[in-house]
Design a protein around this motif. Structure first.
Motif, PDB file in Angstrom:
ATOM      1  N   SER A  51      41.937  39.958  64.228  1.00  0.00           N
ATOM      2  CA  SER A  51      42.205  39.925  62.972  1.00  0.00           C
ATOM      3  C   SER A  51      41.307  41.061  61.952  1.00  0.00           C
ATOM      4  O   SER A  51      41.698  41.318  61.082  1.00  0.00           O
ATOM      5  N   ALA A  54      42.490  44.334  62.029  1.00  0.00           N
ATOM      6  CA  ALA A  54      43.790  44.645  61.448  1.00  0.00           C
ATOM      7  C   ALA A  54      43.377  44.314  59.750  1.00  0.00           C
ATOM      8  O   ALA A  54      44.218  44.862  59.030  1.00  0.00           O
ATOM      9  N   GLY A  55      42.232  43.725  59.466  1.00  0.00           N
ATOM     10  CA  GLY A  55      41.556  44.043  58.297  1.00  0.00           C
ATOM     11  C   GLY A  55      41.973  42.719  57.425  1.00  0.00           C
ATOM     12  O   GLY A  55      42.004  42.697  56.153  1.00  0.00           O
ATOM     13  N   HIS A  56      41.969  41.416  58.095  1.00  0.00           N
ATOM     14  CA  HIS A  56      42.379  40.352  57.426  1.00  0.00           C
ATOM     15  C   HIS A  56      41.323  39.857  56.366  1.00  0.00           C
ATOM     16  O   HIS A  56      40.072  39.983  56.724  1.00  0.00           O
ATOM     17  N   ARG A  58      40.309  37.379  55.088  1.00  0.00           N
ATOM     18  CA  ARG A  58      39.331  36.225  55.485  1.00  0.00           C
ATOM     19  C   ARG A  58      38.079  36.655  56.197  1.00  0.00           C
ATOM     20  O   ARG A  58      36.905  35.928  56.086  1.00  0.00           O
ATOM     21  N   VAL A  78      44.625  47.230  54.568  1.00  0.00           N
ATOM     22  CA  VAL A  78      45.580  46.671  55.828  1.00  0.00           C
ATOM     23  C   VAL A  78      46.624  47.454  56.005  1.00  0.00           C
ATOM     24  O   VAL A  78      46.676  47.945  57.270  1.00  0.00           O
TER      25      VAL A  78
END
Ligand SMILES: Nc1ncnc2c1ncn2[C@@H]1O[C@H](COP(=O)(O)OP(=O)(O)OP(=O)(O)O)[C@@H](O)[C@H]1O
Ligand SMILES: [Mg+2]
Lengths: 252, 425
Positions: A51, A54-56, A58, A78
């Motif tokens: 994640s 991918a650049g989440h 959170r 993202v």
């Protein structure tokens, strides 16, 4: 040839009890054409790594770098990461209300390529890819992931992989929840993408079963937010036999 | 898509008999107000109202007062079952004051053989399709200086007329319109509301035998408008009434479409689309009254909300009376909340008084467009703006495509784009 390089990555999340460090210095280099498998116990941070790439929102990177051919991935939004050629097949794909698969696939393809795909070839490509993955044509008109079974969601992730043709794919437990036949079909999809696009693959899994279809060049053992050991395909077999005790019981 | 407390278990809670447990646990039947002593309930109430039972007469639609006389309706307090969500303070006095302002000007375009008349409220055709079902409607009925009558000739096929109300006054006003779809006619009537107004309005739809009437009512007001509208439809034998409410303008809009079957074999479709921005109160309360055998009704309303204090209310009352065996009915409301601070109330309320129905069901979901949806779409290369547009347009499209009038579909799509751009989403 492209290179995705992760260097000494530290990642935290905010919890009710304050900041919690999950990745504690991960370094990993993947080149296009290579397949890296990551195995490791539950909660060790594998999905966090996926994640974060991918650049989440959170996850907060507190130190370290991720670069794609020298470009700073952490600086990208993202969607920019996806357009730069990164693709994450999620462990738990999200249901998106109101958006049909057809519309979604076309919009994403247009965004990634920077131009709308030619309608005729596109429709054919989608159809062919769906057939190869044994996804019923009826799914095209359904909303993205809405009401799909666990295995269906995973197939649809690989469908996107085939259509979007990324440079690097991160597959987060794509094999979990797949029946025996689906595992084969999905693995073939990944292999096709790899051959056709010279894709680099980071495959997160708990089972060696999928590694029979998708042959890893490297296996990394992920423990407590770090890579504890690396090896070739034979390491996976050893893990399956011995489990992770060897890594978990190291005296503090 | 997450479901809120208003969710009714079982996406398609289709049932064929009234005695399914848990069926009336939600909805208005459990409201504690309007106890037995209610002046509105009283003797008019049937002994059996599904789920409500004795003691809560007004909670059954069968027992709800209807009257042409304003005096019959007690002054509103806001605690009444059918006004509990409506901010009366923002009603511009429509529920209590004399409505003496100038009504918005009505212009008809596109007619071939359709006639528009202006008549006195004493005309026999006024009241032919409906009786006021709440105090505002009765107030409008009493205040209206005249009525407009639109008649679609018997056997005519393919008429498509647009009736545009253009308002430019904020004085409280009343308007009355009767649309008569004569026997076996097939037509589309667009009713457009633009400009600004403080308006209480009654529109009657008399769907005669075998007639097929499609109504598209657009509440496209400027920001300041206050609008309470009662749409009262009578659907006679083999009549087909398709009603599409589209509401996005105005400060406060309260629309109550009511469809009453008055013959066998009728069909009613009630569709709605609303888009509420910061501060807007958009309320739709509909009623389908199955009073005759072998009729079908289908209800689908979809709403999008964004911005602080955007508030939508949807209440769907469907009553299947003892006299209506062979009924088939389904109603659903779906809301999509796009930002924090917006609130969607959704209350499906199905009352069934006969076991001899073909099917009846209801559903209500309120989903939130959240960071996970956004992340998923963006992780596929789609930028944030496009992602939002994709979701909202996709969500509302199911209703937009029901309209089948290209100009209006296009106008709606443009409106949706504009609404999305407005908050910098
Ligand atoms: N919101 C949160 N609050 C507290 N801890 C969290 C939160 N989100 C994630 N974690 C923790 O972060 C750690 C890493 O989670 P992650 O999902 O990356 O593990 P994983 O290696 O993918 O596990 P699995 O094999 O079960 O998929 C876990 O211990 C998890 O409990
Ligand atoms: Mg995981």
């Amino acid at each position: 040839m492209s290179t995705l390089e992760i260097k000494d990555l530290h990642v935290s999340i905010e919890t009710e009890q304050g900041n919690k460090e999950i990745l504690k210095g991960v370094s990993l280099t993947i080149k296009t054409g290579e397949t890296h498998a990551i195995m490791g116990p539950n909660g060790s941070g594998k999905s966090t790594l996926a994640s974060t790439i991918a650049g989440h929102p959170r996850y907060t990177v507190t130190s370290g770098t991720i670069t794609l051919d020298g470009e700073d991935v952490l600086e990208m939004s993202v969607d920019e990461r996806a357009r730069a050629g990164l693709f994450l097949a999620m462990q738990y794909p999200v249901e998106v209300p109101g958006v049909s698969m057809t519309n979604f696939l076309r919009t994403a393809k247009t965004a990634i390529d920077g131009e709308a795909p030619k309608l005729r070839t596109w429709t054919k490509d989608v159809k062919t890819a769906m057939e190869a993955l044994k996804i019923d044509a009826e799914f095209a008109s359904r909303n993205v992931n809405e009401g799909f079974s666990g295995g269906e969601k995973k197939r649809v992730e690989i469908l996107q992989l085939e259509l979007f043709k990324p440079k690097f794919a991160i597959l987060d437990e794509t094999d979990s929840g797949l029946d025996v036949d689906a595992l084969k079909v999905v693995s073939e999809g990944v292999n096709r993408a790899q051959e056709q696009n010279e894709m680099g693959t980071l495959l997160i899994t708990h089972y060696t079963r999928i590694l029979r279809y998708i042959k890893p060049d490297f296996v990394h053992v992920f423990v407590d937010g770090k890579i504890a050991e690396q090896g070739g395909a034979e390491l996976a077999d050893r893990l399956e036999e011995e489990g992770y005790d060897r890594f978990l019981n190291v005296p503090a | 898509m997450t479901d809120t407390a208003t969710h009714v278990s079982g996406e398609k809670a289709r049932i064929g008999a009234p005695s399914i447990a848990g069926f009336t646990e939600e909805g208005e039947n459990l409201s504690p107000m309007n106890a037995a002593a209610s002046p509105i309930g009283g003797d008019a109430v049937k002994a059996h109202s599904h789920g409500g039972g004795a003691g809560v007469p007004d909670s059954s639609r069968a027992g709800r007062l209807t009257s042409y006389k304003l005096e019959d309706f007690a002054p509103l307090t806001g605690r009444e079952e059918d006004f509990r969500f409506t901010p009366l303070k923002r009603m511009g006095g429509l529920h209590k004051n004399a409505l003496t302002g100038a009504a918005p000007v009505l212009v008809m375009t596109g007619a071939k053989a359709v006639a528009l008349e202006t008549v006195a409220m004493s005309d026999a055709r006024v009241g032919s399709a409906g009786v006021p079902e709440d105090r505002i409607s009765a107030n409008a009925w009493n205040s209206a200086a005249e009525a407009k009558i639109v008649t679609i000739p018997a056997e005519s096929i393919g008429e498509q007329v647009t009736l545009t109300y253009t308002g430019d006054s904020t004085e409280a006003a009343a308007a009355h319109l009767v649309v008569i779809a004569e026997e076996n006619s097939e037509s589309v009537v667009v009713i457009d509301h633009v400009g600004t107004a403080v308006l209480a309005q009654n529109i009657e739809f008399d769907v005669r035998e075998g007639a097929k009437l499609t109504v598209i009512s657009l509440q496209a007001w400027e920001d300041t408008a206050i609008h309470a509208a009662s749409h009262l439809a009578k659907v006679r034998k083999d009549g087909h009434f398709k009603h599409i409410a589209v509401t996005y303008g105005g400060d406060l809009v309260r629309l109550t479409p009511s469809a009453h079957f008055a013959g066998e074999g009728g069909e009613v479709e009630l569709f709605g689309l609303y888009f509420a921005d910061a501060g807007q109160h958009l309320e739709h309360r509909l009623f389908v009254d199955h009073a005759t055998p072998h009729c079908t009704s289908n209800v689908l309303y979809k709403g999008a909300l964004q911005g602080k204090d955007a508030h939508t209310v949807w209440v769907g009352d469907v009553l299947i009376r003892k006299e209506a065996p062979g009924t088939n009915s389904y109603e659903a409301n779906r809301n999509l909340v796009l930002t924090e601070g917006a609130r969607a109330d959704s209350v499906p309320n199905l009352e069934i008084e006969t076991g001899l129905i073909d099917g009846a069901g209801h559903a209500s979901t309120t989903g939130r467009f959240d960071d996970e949806h956004l992340f998923y779409l963006m992780s596929r290369g789609i930028d944030e703006k496009t992602a939002r547009r994709l979701v909202v347009r996709g969500f509302l499209n199911e209703i937009v495509q029901q309209i089948r009038v290209p100009e209006i579909e296009e106008r709606l799509n443009e409106t949706i784009e504009r609404e999305l751009a407005a908050t910098g989403n």
